[in-house]
Design an enzyme around this catalytic site. Structure first.
Site, mmCIF file in Angstrom:
data_model
loop_
_atom_site.group_PDB
_atom_site.id
_atom_site.type_symbol
_atom_site.label_atom_id
_atom_site.label_comp_id
_atom_site.label_asym_id
_atom_site.label_seq_id
_atom_site.Cartn_x
_atom_site.Cartn_y
_atom_site.Cartn_z
ATOM 1 N N HIS A 29 0.953 -1.828 0.224
ATOM 2 C CA HIS A 29 -0.127 -0.475 -0.016
ATOM 3 C C HIS A 29 0.955 1.268 0.090
ATOM 4 C CE1 HIS A 29 0.014 1.061 4.264
ATOM 5 N NE2 HIS A 29 0.031 0.105 4.670
ATOM 6 N N CYS A 80 0.871 6.160 11.225
ATOM 7 C CA CYS A 80 0.884 4.229 11.470
ATOM 8 C C CYS A 80 0.239 3.780 12.179
ATOM 9 C CB CYS A 80 1.889 4.012 10.772
ATOM 10 S SG CYS A 80 2.031 3.397 8.871
HETATM 11 N N1 PLP Z 1 8.528 -0.010 7.936
HETATM 12 C C1 PLP Z 1 7.803 1.490 7.792
HETATM 13 C C2 PLP Z 1 9.206 2.126 7.213
HETATM 14 C C3 PLP Z 1 6.508 1.968 7.865
HETATM 15 O O1 PLP Z 1 6.463 3.190 6.847
HETATM 16 C C4 PLP Z 1 4.849 1.222 7.547
HETATM 17 C C5 PLP Z 1 4.244 1.882 7.539
HETATM 18 O O2 PLP Z 1 3.974 2.887 7.274
HETATM 19 C C6 PLP Z 1 5.880 -0.228 7.564
HETATM 20 C C7 PLP Z 1 6.641 -0.585 8.166
HETATM 21 C C8 PLP Z 1 4.460 -1.410 8.158
HETATM 22 O O3 PLP Z 1 4.123 -1.723 6.875
HETATM 23 P P1 PLP Z 1 2.277 -1.871 6.729
HETATM 24 O O4 PLP Z 1 1.198 -0.688 7.075
HETATM 25 O O5 PLP Z 1 2.020 -2.681 5.780
HETATM 26 O O6 PLP Z 1 2.458 -2.999 8.014
#
Ligand code: PLP
Length: 368
Positions: free
Chosen positions: A188, A305
């Site tokens: 995504h 996130c």
């Molecule tokens: N690693 C980084 C650097 C991210 O920016 C993110 C999400 O923002 C993730 C891992 C996690 O990915 P996911 O949303 O696909 O679990």
């Protein structure tokens, strides 16, 4: 309909039309990729085509790709599944890495958020070790010296995992050239769907599955694969985008905010072309995000996130950014659908906020 400007691509990128249409076509696929009959084989063929595209995105052999439910699961599989005595992670890693296990040891970073290579070397002692360092930071866009980390790791016989979730698609990334052992990806962030990602693992590195079950993904990730999501991931991975026009927009936005007094964090080092993290003293992040939202402009404060709540950013803390300034930082991140109109909308709304703070400040000092 209200005009809006979506400027939060590092949280999630809008789905690319090619990925949306590949997924729409896939919705009626019947077969389970593990079934041996014709429909099963058809489903598997589609999944394997997506595997090729994802492997090509990072220049890795196709059979190194293990599909997961996203970047978080890829990070967990790398850090938790590895057979090493120690796991060292940089202080600016995403929570998916920092929280992958309780016993991670944290490597310090400098004022720009770059990993401190001397500190890392001092931590290495010949015990079996995995080092996890991100390719680019989700909040600041700062690009890490991954090549130097790998060189140090090789000297001490350590393995290297790289969370490349934010870097791929935005800046050149070549797993083989970097000589990395494991790489995490997330669909995504590149215009694919949410809830699908991959860990790309070099052959010969032993991992224990975190999610066991059936023998899917070479027994490294049990469970029927998210076929539709994987097909969308593959379609997005095929779109090689030129980020130079996006960089022009980002730079335009930064010039406009800097003239009004914003401080750009990590500005002097190599960064992703789409990301800007800046602070304006006296204007708390949360207030900026909410006021911009009311004006139809969507950005984030700290790491969006997490949980929808705005809390002090561990990244800015690790960079030793003054706490008051850090609490006034926002992140603007652009992508394939961004336009000059978006930047203009942002600058107009943000400047109004800044003017209000400045008027308040000057009327206070006049009263004093
Ligand atoms: N690693 C980084 C650097 C991210 O920016 C993110 C999400 O923002 C993730 C891992 C996690 O990915 P996911 O949303 O696909 O679990």
């Amino acid at each position: 309909m209200m005009k809006t400007a979506y400027m939060d691509y590092n949280a999630t990128a809008p789905i690319l039309p090619s990925a949306a249409s590949a997924m729409a076509d896939a919705i009626n696929l019947v077969g389970n990729p593990s079934s041996v009959h014709r429909l099963g084989r058809e489903a598997r063929a589609k999944m394997e085509a997506a595997r090729d595209a994802v492997a090509a995105l990072v220049n890795a052999p196709r059979d190194w790709v293990i599909f997961t439910s996203g970047g978080t699961e890829a990070d967990a599989l790398a850090l938790d599944g590895v057979d090493c005595e120690r796991v060292l992670v940089s202080a600016v890693e995403h929570a998916a890495v920092l929280n992958a296990r309780a016993d991670v040891e944290v490597i310090a970073v400098d004022a720009n958020g770059l990993i401190d290579l001397t500190a890392l070397e001092n931590m290495l002692d010949g015990r079996s070790t995995l080092i996890s360092v991100m390719a680019a930071n989700n909040e600041t866009g700062v690009i890490q010296p991954v090549k130097d980390v790998v060189a140090l790791a090789r000297k001490y016989g350590a393995l290297v995992h790289c969370d490349a979730v934010q870097a791929v698609g935005k800046t050149p990334f070549d797993m083989l050239a970097l000589d990395l052992d494991m790489v995490s990806l997330s669909a995504h962030k590149i215009g694919g769907p949410q809830g699908v990602g991959a860990l790309v693992k070099r052959e010969g590195i032993t991992l224990n599955a975190v999610q066991r079950g059936g023998g899917q993904e070479r027994s490294l990730r049990g469970g029927t694969e998210n076929l539709i999501g994987i097909i969308g991931f593959g379609a997005a991975a095929k779109e090689v985008m030129d980020f130079s026009s996006i960089e022009v927009l980002r730079d335009l936005l930064e010039t406009q905010t800097k003239t009004r007094g914003a401080k750009v964090l990590g500005e002097t080092v190599e960064r992703l072309p789409n990301t800007s993290c800046f602070a304006f003293e006296g204007l708390p992040s949360e207030r900026q995000v909410m006021a911009l939202d009311l004006a139809g402009v969507m950005v984030s404060a700290g790491s969006a996130c997490s949980s929808g709540t705005v809390k002090a950013s561990h990244v800015l803390k690790a960079m030793k950014v003054d706490e008051e300034l850090a609490n006034c930082a926002i992140r603007v991140s652009l992508g394939w659908g961004s336009t000059k109109d978006d930047v203009e909308m942002f600058v107009e709304a943000w400047s109004k906020l800044v003017e209000r703070v400045q008027t308040r400040k000057s009327s206070r000092s006049n009263a004093a």
